[in-house]
Design an enzyme around this catalytic site. Structure first.
Site, PDB file in Angstrom:
ATOM      1  N   LYS A   1      49.199  37.915  60.150  1.00 28.51           N
ATOM      2  CA  LYS A   1      48.043  38.396  59.331  1.00 28.51           C
ATOM      3  C   LYS A   1      46.616  38.621  59.726  1.00 28.51           C
ATOM      4  CE  LYS A   1      51.521  38.292  56.056  1.00 28.51           C
ATOM      5  NZ  LYS A   1      52.209  39.382  55.218  1.00 28.51           N
TER       6      LYS A   1
HETATM    7  C1  LIG Z   1      53.216  38.858  54.484  1.00 29.15           C
HETATM    8  C2  LIG Z   1      53.529  39.317  53.165  1.00 29.15           C
HETATM    9  C3  LIG Z   1      53.989  38.622  52.324  1.00 29.15           C
HETATM   10  C4  LIG Z   1      54.419  37.206  52.181  1.00 29.15           C
HETATM   11  O1  LIG Z   1      53.738  36.313  52.940  1.00 29.15           O
HETATM   12  P1  LIG Z   1      54.393  34.858  53.525  1.00 29.15           P
HETATM   13  O2  LIG Z   1      53.190  33.928  53.696  1.00 29.15           O
HETATM   14  O3  LIG Z   1      55.126  35.380  54.700  1.00 29.15           O
HETATM   15  O4  LIG Z   1      55.356  34.587  52.417  1.00 29.15           O
HETATM   16  C5  LIG Z   1      54.047  39.171  50.988  1.00 29.15           C
HETATM   17  N1  LIG Z   1      54.005  40.517  50.843  1.00 29.15           N
HETATM   18  C6  LIG Z   1      53.455  41.316  51.570  1.00 29.15           C
HETATM   19  C7  LIG Z   1      53.128  42.553  51.550  1.00 29.15           C
HETATM   20  C8  LIG Z   1      53.292  40.810  52.902  1.00 29.15           C
HETATM   21  O5  LIG Z   1      52.969  41.541  54.112  1.00 29.15           O
END
Ligand SMILES: *Cc1c(COP(=O)(O)O)cnc(C)c1O
Length: 396
Positions: free
Chosen positions: A184
């Site tokens: 991210k």
């Molecule tokens: C990355 C992501 C999540 C979940 O995040 P985690 O921290 O990996 O659990 C949820 N929704 C979307 C759209 C994502 O891209």
């Protein structure tokens, strides 16, 4: 890994974050401490919210958000089929039913007209995802939610630092959730954060993440049901079914360090996206991301798609060819409703959400991280030309 491999993603962690993590390790306080609070304030401020509640992942943040809103069995929650699976799984965690709405092929977010048609008397909430970080239609979803008196939850896990019509991602719903997995915009290793202006929701989430313990401020109210349970404090009083969804001080320190460099991180990502745009603009076989005016992107990933004449098999061979040439490439995202678990449980099949399916069969996520150079981008684009060219040759 060969020396010239260009990975799909790579976290950008500098000495500043390492120093902050080490200082935290030496502080003797590894959980529930001041670093988490600072990190929460920093993220909340970035997206114009009053409260931030750090948690162990974006997925668990979504789970707590739905619990705090009282979503449960018998409720329907509307979301997009074109997202990471957690956007829908969280609905199942609370025993509600996911209802999918097909996407707008330009923005890749839920089609607002389709969203409005999908609302029924059982609809309790909408989980709007800013797909690949694009906050398009968020204002439309907001007015639809208001008109039908359902709650808007923002799954802004891909959108920290993005904005639309001057409003930051994370500021549109009653409650929003960010994720800090290493791919991210910023990372805590693993982690997430709930953001909201609603004090009650924020307090409920703080309690849920911490084993259902009452907050000290809750206990100051003598009429509070938890007030008398443990005479020596609130640590062993559990007034609701809680979880351990906490974010450690170590993870929070990494996140805080990243937030201190956030402007720089966004600039770097914008620069890489611009290089891709410039290099791929004239490619006749590719559709580039469509970013509406009044949108600022902080760029989660860089996803292009092949023209409609290409098949899924051709796309898959292109991905494999890219990988053979040491270029990270992936098919973000396979549709959620076509995942084996969702097919089996809900009887979904091909053609249920034709736009999402058509898009998802043609996407190519290209390597995207902060320190890609002009030369890297050149190599990625050249390899892509080669692989697309090979598929064209096979046809003729
Ligand atoms: C990355 C992501 C999540 C979940 O995040 P985690 O921290 O990996 O659990 C949820 N929704 C979307 C759209 C994502 O891209």
């Amino acid at each position: 890994m060969s020396s010239h491999e260009i990975p799909l993603s790579r976290p950008d962690v500098t000495q500043a974050e390492i120093d902050l993590v080490v200082t935290t390790l030496r502080s003797g306080r590894l959980s529930i401490g001041p670093v988490l609070e600072q990190f929460e304030q920093s993220v909340a401020a970035r997206c114009g919210r009053t409260y931030g509640v750090g948690c162990s992942s974006g997925t668990m943040g979504l789970h707590m958000a739905l619990l705090a809103l009282g979503v449960g069995p018998g409720d329907e929650v509307i979301t997009t089929p074109f997202s990471f699976v957690a956007s829908a799984n969280c609905i199942l965690y609370v025993g509600a039913r996911p209802v999918f709405v097909d996407i707008d092929p330009r923005t890749l977010n839920m089609d607002p007209a389709g969203l409005e048609r999908a609302i029924t008397p059982r609809t309790k909430a909408i989980i709007a995802v800013e797909t690949f970080g694009n906050p398009a239609h968020m204002d439309a979803y907001e007015s639809i939610a208001a008109r039908h008196e359902v709650v808007l939850v923002e799954d802004c896990c891909e959108a920290l630092g993005c904005s639309y019509k001057g409003r930051p991602a994370g500021s549109f719903g009653r409650i929003g959730v960010f994720g800090f997995y290493p791919n991210k915009q910023i990372t805590t290793g693993e982690g997430g954060m709930i953001v909201t202006d609603d004090r009650h929701l924020a307090e409920l989430c703080r309690s849920l993440r911490n084993q259902g313990r009452p907050l000290p401020e809750m206990l100051r109210d003598p009429g509070h049901p938890g007030a008398g349970v443990s005479s020596v404090g609130s640590w062993l009083t559990h007034e609701r079914l809680g979880f351990n969804y906490r974010l450690s001080e170590i993870n929070a320190a990494l996140g805080l360090g990243q937030m201190r460099r956030f402007d720089q991180i966004v600039e770097k990502r914008q620069r890489v996206a611009r290089m891709y745009m410039d290099r791929l603009l004239d490619h006749k076989d590719l559709i580039l991301p469509t970013i509406a005016p009044e949108t600022v992107m902080s760029w989660f990933v860089f996803v292009v798609r092949l023209a409609t004449s290409y098949t899924r098999e051709e796309r898959d061979r292109i991905i494999q060819g890219m990988r053979r040439h040491d270029v990270g490439c992936s098919d973000y995202f396979p549709c959620i409703h076509l995942q084996p678990f969702y097919r089996e449980r809900f009887g979904h099949g091909p053609s249920d959400y034709p736009v999402a399916e058509s898009v998802s069969h043609r996407t190519l996520a290209l390597p995207f991280h902060n320190d890609l150079t002009e030369r890297d981008i050149g190599y990625v684009a050249q390899t892509l030309d080669l692989m697309v060219g090979r598929e064209n040759l096979k046809r003729s």
